[in-house]
Design an enzyme around this catalytic site. Structure first.
Site, PDB file in Angstrom:
ATOM      1  N   ASP A 178       0.896  -1.210   0.035  1.00 23.98           N
ATOM      2  CA  ASP A 178      -0.056  -0.047   0.179  1.00 23.98           C
ATOM      3  C   ASP A 178       0.921   1.321   0.006  1.00 23.98           C
ATOM      4  O   ASP A 178       1.887   1.517   0.924  1.00 23.98           O
ATOM      5  CB  ASP A 178      -0.664   0.063   0.997  1.00 23.98           C
ATOM      6  N   GLU A 264      -1.974  -0.940  -5.897  1.00 20.47           N
ATOM      7  CA  GLU A 264      -3.042  -0.385  -6.187  1.00 20.47           C
ATOM      8  C   GLU A 264      -2.759   0.305  -7.470  1.00 20.47           C
ATOM      9  O   GLU A 264      -1.706   0.969  -7.603  1.00 20.47           O
ATOM     10  CB  GLU A 264      -3.521   0.849  -5.118  1.00 20.47           C
ATOM     11  N   CYS A 317     -12.857  -5.246   6.341  1.00 17.25           N
ATOM     12  CA  CYS A 317     -11.948  -5.958   7.274  1.00 17.25           C
ATOM     13  C   CYS A 317     -11.485  -7.077   6.382  1.00 17.25           C
ATOM     14  O   CYS A 317     -11.921  -7.913   5.765  1.00 17.25           O
ATOM     15  CB  CYS A 317     -13.168  -6.584   8.161  1.00 17.25           C
ATOM     16  N   CYS A 320     -12.811 -10.835   7.676  1.00 19.15           N
ATOM     17  CA  CYS A 320     -14.365 -11.333   7.115  1.00 19.15           C
ATOM     18  C   CYS A 320     -14.804 -10.646   5.871  1.00 19.15           C
ATOM     19  O   CYS A 320     -15.730 -11.106   5.351  1.00 19.15           O
ATOM     20  CB  CYS A 320     -15.059 -11.379   8.322  1.00 19.15           C
ATOM     21  N   CYS A 336     -13.157  -4.532  14.082  1.00 16.00           N
ATOM     22  CA  CYS A 336     -14.267  -5.107  12.985  1.00 16.00           C
ATOM     23  C   CYS A 336     -15.390  -5.445  13.935  1.00 16.00           C
ATOM     24  O   CYS A 336     -15.420  -6.271  14.817  1.00 16.00           O
ATOM     25  CB  CYS A 336     -13.878  -6.222  12.267  1.00 16.00           C
ATOM     26  N   CYS A 339     -16.626  -9.356  13.032  1.00 16.54           N
ATOM     27  CA  CYS A 339     -15.599 -10.576  13.555  1.00 16.54           C
ATOM     28  C   CYS A 339     -14.965 -10.420  14.629  1.00 16.54           C
ATOM     29  O   CYS A 339     -14.252 -11.131  15.154  1.00 16.54           O
ATOM     30  CB  CYS A 339     -15.136 -11.201  12.283  1.00 16.54           C
ATOM     31  N   ASP A 346      -3.378   0.622   7.929  1.00 13.86           N
ATOM     32  CA  ASP A 346      -2.521   0.530   6.842  1.00 13.86           C
ATOM     33  C   ASP A 346      -2.185  -0.980   6.403  1.00 13.86           C
ATOM     34  O   ASP A 346      -2.164  -1.277   5.412  1.00 13.86           O
ATOM     35  CB  ASP A 346      -1.336   1.404   6.809  1.00 13.86           C
TER      36      ASP A 346
HETATM   37 ZN   LIG Z   1     -14.235  -8.662  10.306  1.00 14.76          ZN
END
Ligand SMILES: [Zn+2]
Length: 376
Positions: A178, A264, A317, A320, A336, A339, A346
């Site tokens: 990233d 990206e 996330c 999940c 999250c 989950c 980052d």
């Molecule tokens: Zn999650």
């Protein structure tokens, strides 16, 4: 495919004198050939080809014997380079070739009588000159472009790299990268690479040197010294700028576990068109980083794969897949709600880039590559 390999030269005093002679003669011939071209153009409405200009060289050498002190091939290259410059002018890709000034800069190109060795470079009439450089690309040398900037000497070796780079393997492990703002890059295995700080330091020194230069009296020795100081700082900044992405990409390529890279697709070309963004992107060195990463990866058969820039890499996330729409830019860490996984913003983004790349890179045998994660 041509690639430039730039090395810094460490000439002896005598070699430096001879190098300066090469720059001087190349500049003088270039200017002389412009005059010859202009006369010819006035008479016939046509310019000269590089070979026709070379045809004038023996006559010039008789008239100006000092031209024989430098390599003949370097003067022939001057003619061909000028012919190229005229070609660009006639195709409206560039302005009219300008006379070269004596300004502490210069360059000459040659091929004959030159040879790149482990620690020395053989240049025409100069014998062995010591040099330092980074990784040398494989391939056949096409030409040597030797130049001077800010009192330092460099040679760019133009190398014809093998057209067939190894086929990109189907990766079984992908590292996500990233491009950050706080950190230069963050990787899915948890590395944070900081942007170099020296730039700001050197830029401040450059501003001071420029102010000094502006204060010095025209034509004075002190002005000449101040001008050299400014040029040296410009050169330092330019070199450091390249050094950092070279080292960073090398460290990512050399890890055997990283068999492919996910980045990206930032559409940097589009962003470069936007002026204020362009400056910060150019400053951050992203563009150069991606260029270096791609060619170094290609050289060892590792693919660099791009994922769509609109894909929600920060907000999803990585455990999940649920997208956290309430996440703001200032939240560096989050948990999250679905989950319960806790994330560093980052590293989570880099992981998502790796996962998305892996999903897009389903291999011939139907296996989805795994991602390189941080183990901490
Ligand atoms: Zn999650």
């Amino acid at each position: 495919m041509y690639r430039g390999y730039k090395v810094k030269l460490y000439p002896t005093k005598a070699q430096a004198v001879l190098l300066d002679k090469h720059f001087g003669c190349a500049r003088w011939v270039y200017n002389q050939m412009i005059v010859i071209n202009q006369k010819k153009y006035h008479r016939t409405g046509k310019g000269l080809t590089g070979y026709e200009m070379s045809g004038y060289l023996p006559k010039l050498k008789k008239q100006y014997p000092w031209l024989a002190e430098v390599s003949a091939s370097s003067l022939q290259f001057v003619c061909h380079n000028l012919a190229d410059a005229y070609g660009k002018f006639f195709r409206k890709q560039a302005g009219y070739p300008r006379f070269k000034k004596r300004n502490g800069r210069g360059s000459f190109t040659n091929i004959g009588g030159s040879h790149l060795m482990e620690k020395h470079i053989q240049l025409p009439k100069l014998a062995k000159v010591k040099y330092r450089g980074g990784d040398r690309p494989e391939g056949k040398v096409r030409k040597f472009i030797t130049s001077q900037r800010a009192g330092k000497y460099y040679t760019s070796v133009v190398i014809d790299t093998p057209a067939h780079e190894p086929d990109a393997a189907e990766p079984s492990r992908i590292l996500g990268i990233d491009l950050g703002l706080h950190d230069f890059i963050v990787t899915s295995d948890g590395q944070r690479i900081k942007p170099p700080k020296y730039l700001r330091k050197y830029q401040a020194a450059l501003r001071r040197a420029q102010q000094t230069l502006a204060r010095r009296k025209k034509g004075s020795n002190r002005k000449a010294r101040a001008r050299l100081a400014v040029a040296v700082l410009h050169e330092k900044i330019a070199n450091k700028r390249k050094d950092f992405p070279h080292k960073t990409t090398r460290s990512l390529i050399d890890v055997a576990e990283n068999q492919g890279y996910g980045v990206e697709d930032l559409n940097i070309k589009g962003m470069m068109a936007n002026h204020s963004l362009a400056k910060s992107i150019a400053d951050s060195g992203w563009y150069q980083f991606l260029v270096f990463l791609k060619y170094k990866a290609a050289a060892v058969g590792k693919p660099v794969l791009e994922v769509n820039r609109w894909f929600p890499s920060s907000k999803a996330c990585s455990a999940c897949g649920i997208v956290n729409r309430t996440l703001t830019l200032s939240q560096r860490e989050w948990t999250c709600g679905a989950c319960g996984s806790s994330h560093d913003r980052d590293i989570n983004a880099a992981l998502n880039i790796a996962l998305e790349t892996a999903r897009n890179a389903v291999r011939g045998d139907g296996v989805i590559p795994t991602v390189v994660r941080c183990t901490a």
